[in-house]
Scaffold this motif. Sequence first.
Motif, short mmCIF file in Angstrom:
data_model
loop_
_atom_site.label_atom_id
_atom_site.label_comp_id
_atom_site.label_asym_id
_atom_site.label_seq_id
_atom_site.Cartn_x
_atom_site.Cartn_y
_atom_site.Cartn_z
N LEU A 1 0.84 -1.18 0.00
CA LEU A 1 0.00 0.00 0.00
C LEU A 1 0.88 1.23 0.00
O LEU A 1 1.98 1.22 0.52
N GLY A 2 0.36 2.30 -0.58
CA GLY A 2 1.10 3.55 -0.56
C GLY A 2 0.79 4.36 0.68
O GLY A 2 1.01 5.55 0.69
N ILE A 3 0.25 3.70 1.71
CA ILE A 3 -0.19 4.46 2.87
C ILE A 3 1.01 5.04 3.61
O ILE A 3 1.89 4.32 4.06
N ASP A 4 1.00 6.32 3.69
CA ASP A 4 2.02 7.02 4.42
C ASP A 4 1.67 6.94 5.90
O ASP A 4 0.50 6.88 6.26
N ALA A 5 2.70 6.93 6.74
CA ALA A 5 2.43 6.88 8.17
C ALA A 5 1.64 8.10 8.63
O ALA A 5 1.05 8.11 9.70
N THR A 6 1.60 9.14 7.78
CA THR A 6 0.87 10.35 8.16
C THR A 6 -0.63 10.20 7.95
O THR A 6 -1.38 11.09 8.30
N MET A 7 -1.07 9.07 7.38
CA MET A 7 -2.51 8.93 7.17
C MET A 7 -3.13 8.11 8.29
O MET A 7 -2.81 6.95 8.45
N PRO A 8 -4.01 8.74 9.09
CA PRO A 8 -4.64 7.99 10.17
C PRO A 8 -5.78 7.15 9.62
O PRO A 8 -6.88 7.64 9.44
N LEU A 9 -5.51 5.91 9.31
CA LEU A 9 -6.52 5.07 8.68
C LEU A 9 -6.61 3.77 9.45
O LEU A 9 -5.63 3.04 9.58
#
Lengths: 260, 274
Positions: free
Chosen positions: B100-108
């Motif tokens: 996933l391209g989820i950056d640690a900055t995204m609260p998901l």
Amino acid sequence: MLDDFLIRAALAGIGVALAAGPLGVFVVWRRMAYFGDATAHAAILGVALALAASLPVTVGVLVVALAMALAVTWLAARGQSMDVGLGVLAHAALALGLVAVSFVPNARLDLSAWLFGDILAVTRGDLAVIWSGAALVVALIGWRWGRLLTSTVSEDLAQSAGINPGRERLILILALAVTVAVALKVVGALLISALLLIPAAAARAVARSPEAMVLGAVGIGILATLGGLGLSLRLDSPAGPSIVAAAAVVYALTLLWRRP
Amino acid sequence: MPRLRRGMSGAVARQAPVARAPAETPPLIEARDLSVRYAHGLALDGISLTIRGGEIVTVVGPNGSGKSTLIKALLGAVPLASGQVIRRPGLRIGYVPQRLGIDATMPLTVGRFLSLPRRRDAAEVSGALTRTGAAGLEDRPIARLSGGQLQRVLLARALLAGPDILILDEPTQGLDQPGAASFYRLIEEVRDETGCAVLMVSHDLHVVMSASDRVICLNHHICCQGSPNHVSEAPEYRALFGEGTGGALALYRHAHDHRHDSGDGHDHHHNHET
């Protein structure tokens, strides 16, 4: 009530915070900070071109910012490392803009107002532009929210769900160009990306969901606007940079808060 | 039965009997003479393949052999230089991306992630998580999952679409061998329960091969394909991967049988926390 220049300034700042919040979170999540820089720096060129062509400044800025953002995207799609390309583009656009401004005949323009913003000189007309731009950005991002979020999480995943990630990228670019155009008067070309980045980054520390992070970014943006204006009034400091400084203070505080 | 395939070398692939895929069902996805061009040449050259309902097809190949590109081409995510991809109309694809391209900055959270892009109700979400052995992770931020948990969450999300076909791109990257083996077993169970087809890319040769009905060996073109046994003995495969993998295949089979014999067939959940 709108006669008071301070009220107008506050309303202008709040308008920009409304647009910068939802866009800023994507700037943070997608690591587009430098991208925002490049687009904003191109705004000065837009100002020069608009003055030369006797067009409304907002139109010139919008067009040039959009062109710049598309150029950057096109480059990004072709190359792997964007650092150098973006750096060249960002500074070239700023330099070109400054040169172009010097050629504008009978330019009675105050360059520092475009570079650092002149929020205390906001007129009712400016307010109308800022708030309609902000409404457009909020509507765009609200409309595409689920798709934007999915493409940010994974472009392949979005693709398999029938979402075109390229189109979502264009939506963000459009929103970015509009935000640059409306924020120019408030914080100036040099600090627009700070206004996108810092409130969103500060909101990260306190948010538990993507939506909460947007609300947090808007709230912190508004807080920074009011705090910065107050600071500017008290210390007679330049308003735009004071707003960004206030946002940075909030960011620092959230970092401390987050620490267990 | 699928038609003969043409490789770049002009060699005709030997077609081995396919274990499970019923030949009479219409194909879910068919690629015809598909090519994808990259800046420095062809990533895929003249690929023709057919995926039918209920079969597990694995694409193996060395790094940079175009495996992920093939998946993207079948999804419609990369432009084709030539050829075509035909997806059955209304085909529901459950896709498990490589990462996933989820950056640690995204609260998901996991629950919210499973509701993207469409909202799913909580019961649906928790059902899917339970099925893949990731029960109770709803409120955990995605960025804090272990590799094994993330894979199960991604699979749960793919299952929510009610897929006709699951497409997985290197689903066991970052898992240790028992973790990978149990993940493949989970995929097999899901196939048996739902009847969906499975197409996956892997370079865990030895682990994945025996869990597949059909293996496609890819190196920009299709080198050879057929049943796992057929492929692992094909000279084209050995040329790419050497002789050593045969032994590992046997080893895995042993472990695989052992696990299934040691319980009532549903004892896989004990190591799902990995």
